[in-house]
Design an enzyme around this catalytic site. Sequence first.
Site, PDB file in Angstrom:
ATOM      1  CD  GLU A  83      -2.804  -0.962   2.540  1.00  0.00           C
ATOM      2  OE1 GLU A  83      -2.401  -0.226   3.466  1.00  0.00           O
ATOM      3  OE2 GLU A  83      -3.839  -1.635   2.602  1.00  0.00           O
TER       4      GLU A  83
ATOM      5  NE  ARG B 237      -8.148  -9.580  16.225  1.00  0.00           N
ATOM      6  CZ  ARG B 237      -7.649  -8.406  16.553  1.00  0.00           C
ATOM      7  NH1 ARG B 237      -8.212  -7.704  17.522  1.00  0.00           N
ATOM      8  NH2 ARG B 237      -6.603  -7.892  15.919  1.00  0.00           N
TER       9      ARG B 237
END
Length: 676
Positions: free
Chosen positions: A204, A296
């Site tokens: 990225e 999560r």
Amino acid sequence: MSLSRFDTLLVANRGEIACRVMRTARAMGLRTVAVYSDADANARHVREADEAVRLGPAAARDSYLKVEAVIEAARRTGAGAIHPGYGFLSENGPFVEALDEAGITFVGPPASAIAAMGDKSAAKARMQAAGVPLVPGYHGDDQDDALLKAEADQIGYPVLLKASAGGGGKGMRVVESAADFQAALDGCRRESRAAFNDDRMLIEKYLTQPRHVEVQVFCDSHGGAVYLFERDCSVQRRHQKVLEEAPAPGMTASLRREMGEAAVRAAKEIGYVGAGTVEFLLDADGSFFFMEMNTRLQVEHPVTEMITGQDLVEWQLRVAMGERLPLAQDELTLTGHSFEARLYAEDPAQDFLPATGRLTRFALDLAGAGLAADKVRLDSGVESGDEVSMHYDPMLAKLIVHGADRDQALATLNRALAALDVQGVVTNRGFLQRLAGHPAFKACELDTRFIERHEASLFAPQPYRVEDYAGAALIGLDQLARECESRSPWDRHDGFRLNAPHTIRLALGDPAEANDSEASPVVVEGRRERDADAWQLTIGDQTLSARLERLAGDAVAVTLNGHRRRLQARLVDDSLVVMADPQGETRLHWRRIDGIDHGHHEAESTLSAPMHGTVVALLVEPGQAVEKGMPLMVMEAMKMEHTLTAPADGQVESFHFAAGDTVGQGDVLLEFAAKE
């Protein structure tokens, strides 16, 4: 994904998060089951559970990551549900599928949602389709090194290398130039294989001054979805968060809504259920870009709980039982400000090397600090007397505070950090104090390179006062004297003289200058009085009457010319660490200079392991000439790599360990011949 009522919950984790989940489970009337490895047989989460089941040896792959063993533990104890915490099996799709087959409820999203976000390359494509903005980068399947290098060149440096299956900063590095790319790629692949058994990478564009802002989302199995506002997690080291806060400073109502709605779109795109976090990079112009979604509960979830008044673990358990979300979007409110500081067993002065040992004391004195119990929360997985192991993440606890606004919350954080008494193991507490007290942090000048940008001031030697040197010297003198009390006069090295006062001379200085021949340490001469606890200290042209009183644990009381101060002190190798409020931690290198200490001062002929860990790679050959600071070998400890360098110009004569070997702290790693 199995959804049903249950009365017994197994927590497939350890440490702080296991204790945290069990606290809410007990409050809801559920029975709790812990699992543990041999290293954790006496751990706090085991002591607090209603039942506990051994999984296997210390290594996570032989215990906490063993799917079959965890499921068998649930069967043996009648647990109808498993909460994974974070890390370990929390984002493991095959584990969720195995639970579905076994008829056990997974407190988390379906396996399909984990898979959709677990592969970061595929996740980027789905987010783009859902209209969630992305950072420019390469997320393809072709993983040829040359192709990745070409893609990085095209994107333009600096770039960020990330493990496609990764998280928690593992397998992630910033590459500043084309010349650094291959070495960084090799290191990322090694870390990714070790942590995730997968070495695929994505690339990225690395934004130079972005903020890390994440949105807490929650979805139920009935189509309900909300966002519980945002958190700013910009202050990081090695891409791992250190200080988090909620809400994000400077956030406007419109930007909060825009980011929250984008996060909900991301969750709905993959059919999400449960607690999740959508992470964004927020640029200075207000534009934001999707980074990843953590499927999560996040480590930093308590700051969201503080500003919303909601228990997110309770929400998780109720959604897992098939209930609808407790509140709709327009019913959620945001009150005040909250900070979370992560306390790690690590040494910031030594490039954040993980530390191990026994916690001789671990306590937070709220009453003594004048702090309200409802404004300060300490989520920990350890207590006084517990061992800090080399086998797992070095985080010991999270200190969470709340205030009416950011300034009040920050003041509370500083007072709470000063009240936190941790002894026996080196921690980052002093570093957290410097971060929280830094003028740029107070002024909300935040970005993901905050620590790097302010390295000079955050790691600058503290301005020591005469009282600091005197107190440190007194503790060192007392230590030397105590070590020699049982020896005969002919075998003592504490300055003993027949019919004369004991006199010892010490040199104290900045540890960073310990090997600097140009450095000028402060010389302290100590003369022991007839009263064994009384000394006369001479520092330059000043003479001080000094007395030392040993208190509980590592605490001491130092009295200098009638001024008494309470300190905590410990010896760490050849450094003395003294902690006192309000100035925080003082670290001084010390050595004898009175001619009685016959230790040699030659260049090191060996290199010892600074921590327990595993040898990952040897970077030079025996017999090879090296320069001071040149990388010699790579060690891995607590899931992170650490490079050891040459102590001087010279030659590596031999290595004592090979790649893959486990070493203990202090083990001699190699023989080194310094250049004449």
